[in-house]
Design a protein around this motif. Sequence first.
Motif, mmCIF file in Angstrom:
data_model
loop_
_atom_site.group_PDB
_atom_site.id
_atom_site.type_symbol
_atom_site.label_atom_id
_atom_site.label_comp_id
_atom_site.label_asym_id
_atom_site.label_seq_id
_atom_site.Cartn_x
_atom_site.Cartn_y
_atom_site.Cartn_z
ATOM 1 N N ASP A 23 22.629 -16.931 -19.189
ATOM 2 C CA ASP A 23 23.890 -17.705 -19.237
ATOM 3 C C ASP A 23 22.702 -18.904 -19.074
ATOM 4 O O ASP A 23 21.726 -19.886 -18.088
ATOM 5 N N LYS A 41 24.054 -9.351 -20.891
ATOM 6 C CA LYS A 41 25.225 -10.302 -20.792
ATOM 7 C C LYS A 41 25.258 -11.227 -20.708
ATOM 8 O O LYS A 41 24.695 -12.629 -19.910
ATOM 9 N N ASN A 46 27.459 -14.917 -21.529
ATOM 10 C CA ASN A 46 28.259 -15.773 -20.981
ATOM 11 C C ASN A 46 28.590 -16.653 -21.749
ATOM 12 O O ASN A 46 28.068 -17.955 -21.471
ATOM 13 N N ASP A 106 30.589 -11.136 -21.324
ATOM 14 C CA ASP A 106 31.258 -12.251 -20.077
ATOM 15 C C ASP A 106 31.816 -13.548 -20.805
ATOM 16 O O ASP A 106 31.255 -14.646 -20.994
ATOM 17 N N LYS A 137 35.523 -12.468 -19.977
ATOM 18 C CA LYS A 137 37.256 -13.000 -18.709
ATOM 19 C C LYS A 137 38.373 -13.120 -19.627
ATOM 20 O O LYS A 137 38.941 -13.677 -19.115
ATOM 21 N N THR A 171 35.604 -9.514 -7.471
ATOM 22 C CA THR A 171 35.051 -10.649 -8.158
ATOM 23 C C THR A 171 33.403 -11.140 -6.761
ATOM 24 O O THR A 171 34.260 -11.039 -5.709
ATOM 25 N N SER A 172 31.746 -11.440 -7.374
ATOM 26 C CA SER A 172 31.284 -11.930 -6.528
ATOM 27 C C SER A 172 31.778 -13.627 -6.091
ATOM 28 O O SER A 172 31.036 -13.681 -4.759
ATOM 29 N N VAL A 184 34.249 -4.380 -12.402
ATOM 30 C CA VAL A 184 33.478 -5.717 -12.020
ATOM 31 C C VAL A 184 34.056 -5.968 -10.190
ATOM 32 O O VAL A 184 34.617 -6.495 -10.063
ATOM 33 N N PRO A 212 27.846 -8.619 -10.180
ATOM 34 C CA PRO A 212 27.054 -9.849 -9.901
ATOM 35 C C PRO A 212 26.547 -9.994 -8.674
ATOM 36 O O PRO A 212 27.594 -9.447 -7.851
ATOM 37 N N ILE A 269 23.328 -10.313 -7.217
ATOM 38 C CA ILE A 269 22.689 -9.836 -6.286
ATOM 39 C C ILE A 269 21.517 -11.597 -7.465
ATOM 40 O O ILE A 269 21.978 -12.298 -8.382
ATOM 41 N N GLN A 314 23.127 -15.862 -5.742
ATOM 42 C CA GLN A 314 24.326 -15.834 -5.196
ATOM 43 C C GLN A 314 23.730 -15.670 -3.608
ATOM 44 O O GLN A 314 25.077 -14.726 -2.772
ATOM 45 N N ILE A 330 21.862 -10.161 -13.450
ATOM 46 C CA ILE A 330 21.600 -11.101 -12.697
ATOM 47 C C ILE A 330 20.868 -12.128 -13.676
ATOM 48 O O ILE A 330 20.066 -12.003 -14.540
ATOM 49 N N SER A 331 21.439 -13.480 -13.716
ATOM 50 C CA SER A 331 20.946 -14.536 -14.820
ATOM 51 C C SER A 331 20.098 -15.036 -14.128
ATOM 52 O O SER A 331 18.716 -15.008 -15.131
ATOM 53 N N ARG A 332 20.381 -16.061 -13.011
ATOM 54 C CA ARG A 332 19.428 -17.461 -12.393
ATOM 55 C C ARG A 332 18.671 -16.286 -11.816
ATOM 56 O O ARG A 332 17.088 -17.097 -11.489
HETATM 57 O O1 LIG Z 1 32.720 -11.459 -10.017
HETATM 58 C C1 LIG Z 1 31.896 -11.839 -11.109
HETATM 59 C C2 LIG Z 1 31.803 -12.663 -12.544
HETATM 60 C C3 LIG Z 1 31.080 -12.540 -13.080
HETATM 61 N N1 LIG Z 1 29.884 -13.731 -12.618
HETATM 62 C C4 LIG Z 1 28.833 -14.196 -13.772
HETATM 63 O O2 LIG Z 1 28.088 -13.381 -13.931
HETATM 64 C C5 LIG Z 1 26.436 -14.072 -13.570
HETATM 65 C C6 LIG Z 1 26.449 -14.573 -12.594
HETATM 66 O O3 LIG Z 1 24.730 -15.339 -12.483
HETATM 67 P P1 LIG Z 1 24.117 -15.881 -11.289
HETATM 68 O O4 LIG Z 1 22.670 -16.533 -11.931
HETATM 69 O O5 LIG Z 1 22.968 -13.723 -11.064
HETATM 70 O O6 LIG Z 1 24.812 -15.462 -9.943
HETATM 71 C C7 LIG Z 1 27.278 -15.554 -14.432
HETATM 72 O O7 LIG Z 1 27.500 -15.820 -15.568
HETATM 73 C C8 LIG Z 1 28.929 -14.979 -13.655
HETATM 74 O O8 LIG Z 1 30.110 -15.847 -14.778
HETATM 75 C C9 LIG Z 1 29.552 -13.299 -11.470
HETATM 76 O O9 LIG Z 1 28.608 -14.153 -10.962
HETATM 77 N N2 LIG Z 1 31.343 -12.835 -10.651
#
Ligand SMILES: O=c1ccn([C@@H]2O[C@H](COP(=O)(O)O)[C@@H](O)[C@H]2O)c(=O)[nH]1
Length: 628
Positions: A174, A207, A209, A240, A242, A294-295, A335, A359, A361, A364, A387-389
């Motif tokens: 991301d 993954k 986005n 990702d 959607k 979703t998260s 998801v 997602p 962890i 978030q 895990i992105s950020r």
């Molecule tokens: O329910 C959801 C679906 C997709 N995402 C995506 O995952 C990554 C999460 O990024 P972090 O930096 O690890 O929080 C991001 O691309 C979201 O668009 C999600 O978070 N929750």
Amino acid sequence: MTDEGGAAKTDGKETEIDIPISVPADGAATGAEGAGAAAAPAEGAATESAADGAPAAPAETPADGAADPAAPAAPAEAPASGGDVSADASADPSAPAAPAGSAETPVDPAEPGAPAAPADGPAETPAAEDKVDDTGTGEAKPETDKVGDGGKTDDPKPPGEEEPKDSLLCVGLDPHKSELEEDSAEGAFRFCQRIIEETKDHAAAFKPNAAFFEVYGAAGWEALQRTLQLIPAEIPIVLDAKRGDIGSTSEAYASSAFQTLRCDSVTASPYLGGDGLQPFLKDASRGVWVLCKTSNPGSQDVQALELPNGEPLYLHVAKLCCGTWAKEHQNAGLVVGATDVEAMQKIRSALPDVWFLSPGIGAQGGDLPKALSAGLRSDGLGILLPISRGISRAESPKQMAETFRVEINSHRVDAPLELGRVETEVKHGGSTDSKDATACHAFEASSTLLDFGKSAGPGPAAKRPSSKLCAAWRCCGGGKGNWLRNSARELGVIGDFQSGLEAIPDPSLRSALEDWAQKMNLHVQELRTFMDGAAEPPVPPLPGTLEEETRAQVTEEELQSVRDIGRQLASHRTGRTTDAEEWTDPEESAKEVEELRRVRRQIRYIFGGMLQSLPEAGTLRVEPWLKE
Ligand SMILES: O=c1ccn([C@@H]2O[C@H](COP(=O)(O)O)[C@@H](O)[C@H]2O)c(=O)[nH]1
């Protein structure tokens, strides 16, 4: 994505698929890999601005990207070297590829058949010749060229001999503007290049986005395509994006994700219904991660609405999707945000085998241990954690990826036991006896092991009943070295057969379990000697020989004895005796009694008539014979 989803091939390597789109590679994780557990994320935090869950990952500010607290800009020069990351082809059934998992058909954890979603193995990618030219050069790029260095590896291993990746970590790509050295498509590309290079040894999947690339228009789309080509061919890609629309539009979306971009799986919305998802689901070699719960905090607004039957909407979506829409290829995963442990538990109970993409962890604030405990399948697989950020903003994404992977794996050891506890809690209507559950779990694991052990053996991964457990038993009879190591490692998951047995009050059951535990522990020891190199595994007997037959018979006997123990254990758990009659379902037995009465009436009628017609009939007393 079921484990049985079939073999997936990427770059000539066969792997077993568990999930829809290639998932994590091999199974078993032992905490031994390094301990360094990352600090568990703050509990319960489900808001983006909440505590930063990632080990040491900075917490996110509400406005994503904007006010990013000094996120270390990612150096852009890292060369994209090829991938020497190998997907686990041997032991695991479950390399993430596509989500797999069927609703009603529990896939054998140990194996077979993980839900089509994240498949336990990379999903098959189309042959190079079939690929659409997406490079603008007019040439179709061979699949192996996905890797930056042309798909080469330093030390290519023959198919089936790769070291297991042993990871459930899905590295998110991301490129938030605030994290780029240069706010441009090229900056986004370089950011991803660095992350891929640094984390590929730990990533079960990547993954990207799409949003972070689309923001740069045509150049951004091209940056996405170039980024995808940097990902080692054997590591599955979850796009990702959607997606999801009416069928004819979804056709175009699916073609874009799978043919043009050559991704292994894509995220999609369920809210247009089955026809909107079919274009994604119809290709068995690809997977779809359906947005289920979703998260984000707002997922409560619609996804958690209670249906008239008391079920939350997300659960209905989960069942519909995995049990109906994706029934044909079992190539849907779900998801399910790691920020809602309760939802994870509910969905896992209803769908024991489906793969989750979870997602949440890291930035978030999801609680990693709890999420794993709630969402892992009993085989220690079944979740891909994107895990992105939490990784990209760490000082060293490489170290952070490793830390996450190790941390995740360390919980995979305990999670099945924890799952067992939860199951027992449910069965007992709330009361908990975790020791008892430990024993139950251990029993279940061993019984699976025996079941699979019967048919396990060296050979192409896709032909084996998958599973780590199978290898454990049978490998004493001759797995290949790599397979054997995997098996032994996997034994870490079920290695402590003794624990909890002292809590079994019934002495005969306890003693039976102790005998069994002793036997299983001997197998573990034997495996360890192979692992340490102190002994060579015996050459497997030739099929049809006396030795082979004896082995089969022993296995059968042991299987029987384990089943007996299982019955006793279940009896202990439920409070019923093992007396067969008391196990009978009252409704079923009422039906049987009725049927017997009907047959008896017929007999009485037929034989009564015959007897009456005999000359001696007058002296015969038929009734007593026909009484019950
Ligand atoms: O329910 C959801 C679906 C997709 N995402 C995506 O995952 C990554 C999460 O990024 P972090 O930096 O690890 O929080 C991001 O691309 C979201 O668009 C999600 O978070 N929750």
